[in-house]
Design a protein around this motif. Structure first.
Motif, mmCIF file in Angstrom:
data_model
loop_
_atom_site.group_PDB
_atom_site.id
_atom_site.type_symbol
_atom_site.label_atom_id
_atom_site.label_comp_id
_atom_site.label_asym_id
_atom_site.label_seq_id
_atom_site.Cartn_x
_atom_site.Cartn_y
_atom_site.Cartn_z
ATOM 1 N N SER A 94 15.756 -5.087 6.163
ATOM 2 C CA SER A 94 17.036 -3.848 6.182
ATOM 3 C C SER A 94 16.610 -2.981 4.374
ATOM 4 O O SER A 94 17.105 -1.411 5.479
ATOM 5 C CB SER A 94 18.200 -4.102 6.052
ATOM 6 O OG SER A 94 18.579 -5.428 7.170
ATOM 7 N N ALA A 95 16.219 -3.593 3.879
ATOM 8 C CA ALA A 95 16.068 -2.449 2.471
ATOM 9 C C ALA A 95 14.576 -1.939 2.319
ATOM 10 O O ALA A 95 13.958 -1.385 1.140
ATOM 11 C CB ALA A 95 16.503 -2.999 1.057
ATOM 12 N N GLY A 96 13.845 -2.592 3.781
ATOM 13 C CA GLY A 96 11.879 -1.803 4.065
ATOM 14 C C GLY A 96 11.620 -2.974 2.667
ATOM 15 O O GLY A 96 10.318 -2.245 2.966
ATOM 16 N N GLY A 97 11.941 -3.817 2.419
ATOM 17 C CA GLY A 97 11.661 -5.237 1.435
ATOM 18 C C GLY A 97 10.022 -5.648 2.761
ATOM 19 O O GLY A 97 10.439 -5.439 3.735
ATOM 20 N N THR A 98 9.376 -6.161 1.984
ATOM 21 C CA THR A 98 8.456 -7.720 1.930
ATOM 22 C C THR A 98 9.280 -8.742 2.386
ATOM 23 O O THR A 98 8.640 -9.449 1.482
ATOM 24 C CB THR A 98 7.138 -7.307 1.676
ATOM 25 O OG1 THR A 98 6.159 -6.593 1.724
ATOM 26 C CG2 THR A 98 6.174 -8.324 2.026
ATOM 27 N N VAL A 99 8.939 -9.603 3.469
ATOM 28 C CA VAL A 99 9.231 -10.814 3.246
ATOM 29 C C VAL A 99 8.129 -11.898 3.523
ATOM 30 O O VAL A 99 6.566 -11.933 4.117
ATOM 31 C CB VAL A 99 9.736 -11.378 4.663
ATOM 32 C CG1 VAL A 99 9.810 -12.516 4.929
ATOM 33 C CG2 VAL A 99 10.966 -10.881 4.860
ATOM 34 N N LEU A 106 3.651 -10.969 -3.702
ATOM 35 C CA LEU A 106 2.901 -10.296 -2.586
ATOM 36 C C LEU A 106 4.750 -10.015 -2.133
ATOM 37 O O LEU A 106 4.292 -8.694 -1.905
ATOM 38 C CB LEU A 106 2.611 -11.453 -2.216
ATOM 39 C CG LEU A 106 1.718 -12.137 -2.671
ATOM 40 C CD1 LEU A 106 1.347 -13.875 -1.599
ATOM 41 C CD2 LEU A 106 -0.105 -11.896 -2.938
ATOM 42 N N GLY A 107 5.639 -10.258 -2.471
ATOM 43 C CA GLY A 107 6.479 -9.692 -1.678
ATOM 44 C C GLY A 107 8.309 -9.461 -2.282
ATOM 45 O O GLY A 107 8.129 -9.138 -3.276
ATOM 46 N N ASP A 108 8.924 -9.102 -1.543
ATOM 47 C CA ASP A 108 10.772 -8.692 -1.811
ATOM 48 C C ASP A 108 11.254 -9.793 -1.935
ATOM 49 O O ASP A 108 12.615 -10.092 -2.193
ATOM 50 C CB ASP A 108 11.324 -8.046 -1.835
ATOM 51 C CG ASP A 108 10.622 -6.920 -1.714
ATOM 52 O OD1 ASP A 108 10.554 -6.032 -2.902
ATOM 53 O OD2 ASP A 108 9.530 -5.826 -0.743
ATOM 54 N N CYS A 109 10.991 -11.488 -1.063
ATOM 55 C CA CYS A 109 11.639 -12.383 -1.049
ATOM 56 C C CYS A 109 10.409 -13.583 -0.827
ATOM 57 O O CYS A 109 9.640 -12.722 0.479
ATOM 58 C CB CYS A 109 12.835 -12.270 0.282
ATOM 59 S SG CYS A 109 12.433 -12.501 1.076
ATOM 60 N N LEU A 110 10.736 -14.722 -1.014
ATOM 61 C CA LEU A 110 9.604 -16.142 -0.280
ATOM 62 C C LEU A 110 10.454 -16.348 -0.187
ATOM 63 O O LEU A 110 11.462 -17.622 -0.498
ATOM 64 C CB LEU A 110 9.491 -16.353 -1.947
ATOM 65 C CG LEU A 110 8.799 -17.990 -1.592
ATOM 66 C CD1 LEU A 110 7.424 -17.365 -0.656
ATOM 67 C CD2 LEU A 110 8.439 -18.535 -3.297
ATOM 68 N N VAL A 111 10.247 -17.397 1.299
ATOM 69 C CA VAL A 111 10.647 -17.954 2.073
ATOM 70 C C VAL A 111 10.192 -19.487 2.331
ATOM 71 O O VAL A 111 8.641 -19.657 2.778
ATOM 72 C CB VAL A 111 11.391 -17.504 3.496
ATOM 73 C CG1 VAL A 111 12.000 -19.182 4.659
ATOM 74 C CG2 VAL A 111 12.292 -16.440 3.452
ATOM 75 N N VAL A 112 10.021 -20.728 1.992
ATOM 76 C CA VAL A 112 9.619 -22.270 1.905
ATOM 77 C C VAL A 112 9.608 -22.643 3.037
ATOM 78 O O VAL A 112 10.683 -23.114 3.236
ATOM 79 C CB VAL A 112 9.914 -22.427 0.753
ATOM 80 C CG1 VAL A 112 8.982 -24.126 0.624
ATOM 81 C CG2 VAL A 112 9.048 -21.850 -0.851
ATOM 82 N N CYS A 113 8.645 -23.010 3.865
ATOM 83 C CA CYS A 113 9.028 -23.386 5.239
ATOM 84 C C CYS A 113 8.691 -25.079 4.759
ATOM 85 O O CYS A 113 7.163 -25.390 4.625
ATOM 86 C CB CYS A 113 8.121 -23.262 6.133
ATOM 87 S SG CYS A 113 8.648 -21.538 6.704
#
Length: 462
Positions: A324-329, A353-360
């Motif tokens: 929503s803030a235009g960032g990179t996931v 590399l972006g604005d948040c990091l999700v670990v699978c």
């Protein structure tokens, strides 16, 4: 469960605003929803009913239409109410999308301290636990109720959520739950953070002559000071314990303190000790916030159950806010069984590399299928907790399959990052990311660091 305290009418007006008024430079709100609920002690009672408990609310109510509206909003609560001697207080919050615009208070002048009726004091008898939700409007200051609460505290856990304009908790209260701002007003202490909370909690235990004080510190957790004795320790000595809060993405904090106090009371009624009860209350407040707060509480099906930490819903909330803030996931994945320096470097590089990091994260079942019956060394709950403790990790999604492809399709990251000495195009996730135009990149690989090697070294030293 018995809730004692001041009851209000809360109104949430929500809408959109795309223009200013021609009369003055103020926003014009086009109202979409107008939600009403019992507030104050009424909100605590509603929470406990949602938890499946039999609840009695001991309060005072006016004889106006708004008081009748409050009763109608509490159909599953036994309401034992005396006369308030004042109009029903109404607090209206106006929000535009997710932003608070203004709060309008009606009838909120300080009323006279009410007289407690015989029915009100009798309602405390036989309770498994009592929550006092003091909103500074006099119910907790009523002498008749205070005497009944002091008597009940000898045999029944009483949890007191105080108010700066309210009455002091009665002696013998099991746990008092001021937040940091309230604790600062109740004491003359200065300082910040845990040192301040430690000193304030200890001082308030002695000042109020209560069994424990938990100073809540928002998303940091709570600091508990409790009396010792009866176990070989010196009577009157205090034990201090910090209870951290799980990492969640929180929205509207309205009602979080009420949710915490209710959670503490439930745990005490079930026989847990004070520290465990406060931990349960902190967890309940975190889950409440992660599920959407007071808005979700009054949805038709109640708030969605949100296990904390490491939940898909929390990951999706993080992804939504960044997008929503235009960032990179950014996302990455693996077993992460025994975290080591190579993992930390790879995760940090991925986050950059972006604005948040999700670990699978591979579940325990998935790790066993990939690595054999002796793995994982650490359970998935422990692995989730360790990953979330890293500043570079924003959320974790656990998956059961051999590959994270289905998990990736749920939130469609912009970038899939993987540590290794191979080409990005060779990664098996490349085809999946291509479905929505995502990119696959590799980040620096640090040879010589591996879980297998670390496990072997640990085995060698016993």
């Amino acid at each position: 469960m018995v809730v004692v305290g001041d009851t209000l009418l809360d109104v949430d007006v929500s809408g959109t605003s795309e223009r200013l008024s021609p009369d003055a430079p103020v926003p014009v709100v086009d109202v979409r929803t107008d939600d009403r609920r019992a507030g104050g002690a009424g909100l605590v009672a509603s929470m406990l009913v949602r938890d499946g408990h039999d609840v009695t609310l001991v309060t005072v109510l006016s004889d106006d239409d708004r008081a009748e509206e409050i009763r109608a909003l509490l159909p599953d609560v036994r309401v034992v109410a005396g006369p308030s001697g004042a109009p029903t207080p109404v607090k209206t919050r106006v929000r535009v999308v997710d932003h608070a615009l203004v709060r309008i208070d009606e009838g909120c002048a300080t009323p006279p301290v009410p007289e407690a009726t015989t029915e009100m004091t009798a309602a405390l008898e036989g309770a498994d636990a009592i929550v006092v939700a003091d909103y500074g409007r006099g119910v907790a200051a009523s002498e008749g109720l205070r005497s009944a609460l002091a008597a009940a505290a000898r045999t029944t856990p009483v949890v007191w959520d105080p108010h700066p304009k309210g009455a002091a908790p009665v002696a013998g209260t099991a746990v008092v739950t001021p937040n940091t701002s309230e604790a600062r007003r109740f004491t003359d202490l200065s300082g910040e953070g845990v040192p301040f909370a430690t000193d304030a909690a200890a001082e308030l235990v002695r000042t109020w002559d209560v069994d424990a004080v938990a100073v809540t510190m928002g998303d940091r957790g709570a600091l508990v000071a409790s009396r010792r004795g009866g176990d070989g320790t010196e009577p009157g000595a205090l034990d201090s314990r910090f209870v951290p809060a799980p990492s969640v993405t929180a929205g509207d904090p309205c009602g979080a303190g009420d949710r915490l106090a209710a959670g503490v009371a439930i745990a005490l009624a079930e026989g847990t000790d004070v520290a465990e009860a406060v931990a349960a209350g902190v967890l309940a407040a975190s889950e409440y916030l992660a599920a959407g707060g007071v808005t979700a509480l009054f949805a038709d099906d109640g708030p969605a159950p949100v296990p904390v930490p490491g939940v898909d819903r929390d990951a999706l909330r993080v992804v939504h806010e960044v997008r929503s803030a235009g960032g990179t996931v950014v996302a990455t994945g693996g077993c992460f069984d025994l975290l080591h320096a190579g993992h930390a470097r790879t995760l940090s590089a991925a986050r950059a590399l972006g604005d948040c990091l999700v670990v699978c994260l591979n579940s325990d079942e998935s790790v066993r299928a990939l690595k054999g019956p002796e793995r994982p060394i650490m359970t998935q709950d422990d692995r989730v907790e360790l990953l979330l403790a890293l500043d570079c990790v924003d959320a974790v999604v656990v998956f059961d399959e051999h590959t994270p492809d289905e998990a990736l399709r749920r939130f469609r990251p912009d970038v899939w990052a993987k540590g290794g000495d191979y080409a990005a195009s060779e990664l098996p996730e490349a085809a999946t990311l291509a479905e929505w135009g995502g990119r696959v990149v590799t980040v620096p690989f640090h040879p010589g660091r591996s879980t297998t090697r670390l496990a072997a070294a640990l085995a060698a030293v016993g």
